[in-house]
Design an enzyme around this catalytic site. Structure first.
Site: not given
Ligand SMILES: [Zn+2]
Length: 275
Positions: A2-3
């Protein structure tokens, strides 16, 4: 992994619903990246405040008159947070539940690089230590060409690696760094200190633009990311270079190249992106 856009999408998916809730119980599963740092019983009866984000961390104020503080959450490599009125019995990969009178916030994290850590404040204690090295937020109005240019100056590493380091600006993770460098027409191998001021300004704008676009699309689905309601994002549909090795550039039809920089894949157009 997840960014920043996925983390922000996650925050938006539960922040309003949980704000003002009272904690009924906190349940821990298997150990995460760091210990919680407080006895779960200490959270019972506390009031949940407004969730905010700093880099890829979420901050959830959880305070009682006697105990001021909150939880710093990180999704690690494979984590996702879900907030639901009624949660099923915790599964083998559900390692943290914050049960409130408005629903259960649950961290699902198969690889367990994620974290839920107690801190006495966002700018104090454990949180302050963990957030100390973070660069500027990409949507902060102070993040602009001159700021990026100053940050890159004197760095002998490739411009892409300087972006990935996250100490100049946060959020330009691998996918977004590749995409921003394409939009700015910059070869990812260019030495950071050699980027001119006008090109730094274009890159700052591209970083902000690509992150804004990903946010609007609900985050990327390059991994199996889902927000707290289980809605998958659609950013991958719009990638210009990431994951497109050998396919024609949308601008010039030159095949997209993949190289490895710092053990991560870099995708770029050898024609559109100049040193
Ligand atoms: Zn091209």
């Amino acid at each position: 992994m997840p960014e920043l856009p996925e983390v922000e999408v996650t925050r938006r998916s539960f922040a309003d619903a949980i704000e003002g809730a009272t904690v009924l119980q906190a349940r821990l599963g298997k150990p995460l990246r760091w210990p919680l740092g407080v006895a779960p019983d200490q959270l019972v009866g506390a009031r949940v405040g407004a969730a905010t984000r700093r880099g890829k961390y979420l901050w959830l104020p959880v305070s009682r008159p006697a105990v001021e503080g909150g939880l710093l959450l990180h999704l690690g490599m494979s984590g996702s947070l879900a907030f639901s009125w009624q949660a099923a019995a915790p599964g083998v990969h559900d390692h943290f539940d914050l049960q409130t009178d408005r629903g259960v916030l649950r961290l699902h994290d198969p690889r367990r690089f994620g974290a839920v850590v107690w801190s006495e404040g966002l700018n104090a204690g454990t949180a302050a230590k963990l957030l100390a090295g973070l660069g500027m937020e990409p949507f902060d109005p102070r993040f602009d060409g001159p700021h990026l240019h100053a940050g890159l100056s004197g760095r002998r590493v490739a411009v892409k690696l300087a972006l990935l380091a996250g100490d100049i600006v946060v959020g330009a993770g691998n996918i977004y760094a590749c995409e921003a460098l394409f939009l700015a027409g910059i070869d990812p191998r260019l030495q950071a200190s050699k980027l001119s001021r006008p090109r730094a300004a274009r890159l700052a704008q591209a970083v902000r633009g690509v992150l804004a676009q990903a946010l609007e699309a609900g985050g990327t689905t390059l991994r199996d990311f889902k927000d707290a309601h289980g809605v998958a994002g659609s950013f991958q549909m719009q990638a210009n270079v990431y994951g497109r090795e050998g396919q024609p550039c949308f601008t010039c039809h030159t095949p997209i190249r993949r190289i490895v920089q710092g053990a991560r894949s870099t995708f770029f157009c050898p024609q559109c992106q100049k040193r």
